[in-house]
Design a protein around this motif. Structure first.
Motif, PDB file in Angstrom:
ATOM      1  N   SER B  14      10.786  -9.888   8.714  1.00 24.39           N
ATOM      2  CA  SER B  14      10.917  -8.507   8.235  1.00 24.39           C
ATOM      3  C   SER B  14      12.303  -8.236   7.655  1.00 24.39           C
ATOM      4  CB  SER B  14      10.634  -7.525   9.384  1.00 24.39           C
ATOM      5  OG  SER B  14      11.600  -7.691  10.409  1.00 24.39           O
ATOM      6  N   ALA B  26       5.867  -6.732   8.848  1.00 28.32           N
ATOM      7  CA  ALA B  26       6.317  -8.124   8.695  1.00 28.32           C
ATOM      8  C   ALA B  26       5.427  -8.891   7.716  1.00 28.32           C
ATOM      9  CB  ALA B  26       6.292  -8.810  10.058  1.00 28.32           C
ATOM     10  N   ARG B 149       1.032  -8.398   4.543  1.00 29.89           N
ATOM     11  CA  ARG B 149       1.907  -7.884   5.594  1.00 29.89           C
ATOM     12  C   ARG B 149       1.092  -7.230   6.720  1.00 29.89           C
ATOM     13  NH1 ARG B 149       6.223  -4.115   3.335  1.00 29.89           N
ATOM     14  NH2 ARG B 149       4.493  -3.084   2.278  1.00 29.89           N
TER      15      ARG B 149
END
Lengths: 165, 418
Positions: B14, B26, B149
């Motif tokens: 991240s 992340a 993500r």
């Protein structure tokens, strides 16, 4: 969000296999059909006992076990308005918010089978109308309030095209 | 301030220095979907208005839970997965290739420091490779397919130190059953577990997977181990990619530390109907068994089959016990054939089924009858788990399952190892 209905009580460690058995959930995406089997291994008549708006009320670790998103979905399609428990398993908790099923952490020892409850998520309280007791609830994390208010994660992504917290 | 393994992995993915309770979005290195959950992922992907997969090379679909399909409903959902995968150029492991949690490590795409999500709760298995891997639902997976993500709350860490080495006849499955009984089914909820100590270091890489696989049975988000020579040696069979090990800092902050002595541990079972309902095998040794299952993502590796074959060699299964063997992957099945393990097991009376989830999830390959007792090397014994809520499931090591298949009652495998 405000709901009113009757409490259906369950114990601790209600796992996702109990919520919707693997023998049904692998076969179809028809959630109405699957919802007729919700909680079947614990109470075969459960789906017919629920009046729209009712609550599932449980002890600790509700929704433990598999990552199946069919679990919160069948509860929603059984027209249960929210699940109240002392604690939730983490994947179920995320899945419930992502699919727009309200989950409420509170002291469920203060609720008995059949009690009439009012749940006000905006104001953050549960009122047990049968006993007259008000029960404080643990607030949802900010991210989850955002997802829930957007109508679930699919609606959130449709709106923003990405995570937008 | 020092960091735990998971704080380091989430920081690296991240670009922030993060600690427990921080919120991160992340980057994910690898995404897995299986046949029980991917159809809802595809639906969510469409509802989100998804068109492109962020990187189809980082995604894998596995058809393992109902494989081969037992009915037309499942077949239609498998077809939906295959059609979507073809359209989006997602690699699909189809019928016969094995169970996702064996196949993903076998790709070599997951190793120390990786961040992996899968729409299966036992995705935590790859923690044994020093990776942060965790189970998510179908909608989360769809969001990751689009964005690459995922959001996480950085979990606190529970460190479990296992001193000593396991005695002969006692295996990593016995250790994780014992630990689950100690920690309880929700004792690690929302936590990352770091397993450490001599007992963990002494285990083979295969045996370590069994322990990380069951972290979720304590409610954990991850079940991590440090990487050592055994980790890298195992990985070298599958990839030439160089991974950097992720070690916790000496001053990392732990939420809780628990210490156990593994050196005097006995074989354990989890009794019906919860995984934390454990006891030493001796306490239930008069229990009559009708079916034994050796395999699944918990204990279907070559070493597990070899241990079972060692006990069953030259012996026959009890005539009242059905022994079902489920290799975790096609590679393992082939290795078991080449090594003579498969022949030993079949001669003893075992029925082999297709590499995959086998009877664990209750749809095919060995649904028990009312009142029957199953001893299984899988990871869950919930009422109804194997498709019949009137059956009783005990969880055990491959050695205990093999010994029980011979005697027809739950049996301490050390009786056959003297």
């Amino acid at each position: 969000m405000f709901f009113e209905g009757n409490a259906h009580k369950f114990g601790n460690d209600i796992n996702t296999d109990y919520i919707i058995s693997g023998k049904y959930k692998f076969k179809t995406l028809d959630m109405v059909e699957l919802a007729s089997h919700v909680m079947e291994d614990l109470d075969p008549d459960f789906s017919s006992k629920v009046t729209p708006g009712d609550f599932i009320v449980a002890g600790t670790n509700f929704g433990c076990g598999s990552s199946r998103e069919q679990a919160p979905l069948v509860i929603k399609y059984a027209r249960v308005s929210a699940v109240l428990a002392k604690s939730f398993a983490r994947i179920f908790y995320r899945n419930a918010i992502n699919t727009g099923l309200p989950v409420v952490e509170c002291d469920t020892d203060l609720i008995n089978e059949g009690d009439v409850l009012e749940v006000d998520l905006s104001q953050g309280f549960v009122k047990n109308k049968s006993s007259g007791v008000s029960i404080p609830i643990k607030p949802l994390p900010g991210v989850m309030i955002k997802i829930l208010n957007d109508g679930g994660l699919s609606a959130h992504f449709k709106k923003y095209g990405d995570f937008n917290f | 301030m020092g960091q735990t393994i998971i704080e380091k992995i989430l920081s690296a993915h991240s670009n922030f220095q993060v600690y427990a309770n921080d919120l991160v979005v992340a980057e994910v290195d690898f995404i897995m979907g299986q046949d029980g959950t991917s159809p809802l992922t595809i639906k969510a992907f469409q509802e989100m208005g998804g068109e492109k997969i962020f990187d189809s090379g980082k995604v894998i679909f596995v058809i393992d839970h109902n494989s081969p399909s037992p009915n037309e409903g499942v077949s239609a959902l498998h077809k939906m997965m295959r059609d979507f995968a073809r359209q989006k150029e997602i690699y699909t492991c189809d019928v016969g290739e094995g169970v996702c949690h064996q196949l993903i490590p076998e790709t070599g795409a997951v190793g120390p420091g990786s961040l992996v999500i899968g729409s299966d709760s036992h995705t935590c298995t790859y923690g044994a490779l020093n990776a942060f891997s965790t189970g998510v639902g179908s909608t989360d997976l769809a969001a990751a397919l689009i964005s690459g993500r995922m959001w996480f709350k950085v979990p606190d860490t529970l460190k479990i130190i296992c001193h000593g080495e396991l005695p002969p006849g006692v295996y990593s499955k016995d250790l994780i059953l014992y630990l689950t009984g100690q920690i309880t089914a929700d004792g690690a909820t929302y936590l990352s577990v770091e397993y450490t100590g001599q007992a963990i270091s002494a285990l083979s890489q295969e045996a370590r997977f069994t322990i990380s696989n069951m972290a979720v049975e304590m409610g954990a988000k991850a079940g991590l181990m440090a990487a050592d020579e055994k980790t890298f040696s195992w990985l070298s069979n599958y990839t030439s990619k160089k991974y950097q090990p992720v070690e916790p800092d000496p001053d990392a902050r732990y939420f809780r530390i628990e210490e156990y002595d593994a050196s005097k541990l006995e074989p354990h079972v989890a009794k019906p109907h919860t995984v934390d309902n454990v006891c030493p095998v001796g306490e239930v040794s008069d229990t009559v068994v009708h079916q034994a299952v050796i395999g699944t993502c918990t204990n279907g590796r070559l070493e597990d089959l070899r241990i079972a074959a060692g006990i069953l060699k030259g012996r026959k299964c009890n005539k009242d016990v059905r022994l079902i063997v489920v290799p975790a992957s096609r590679k393992i099945m082939l290795d078991a054939i080449r090594e003579g393990i498969a022949e030993t097991l079949i001669e003893s009376g075992a029925a082999f089924v297709t590499p995959g989830c086998g009877p664990c999830v209750g749809t095919h390959n060995g649904v028990p009858s009312d009142g029957e007792v199953v001893i299984s090397t899988a990871n869950r014994n919930f009422k109804g788990r194997m498709g019949n809520s009137k059956a009783f499931i005990y969880l055990a090591s491959p050695a205990t399952a093999a010994a029980s298949a011979i005697t027809g009652r739950i049996t301490d495998p050390r009786e056959f190892l003297k």
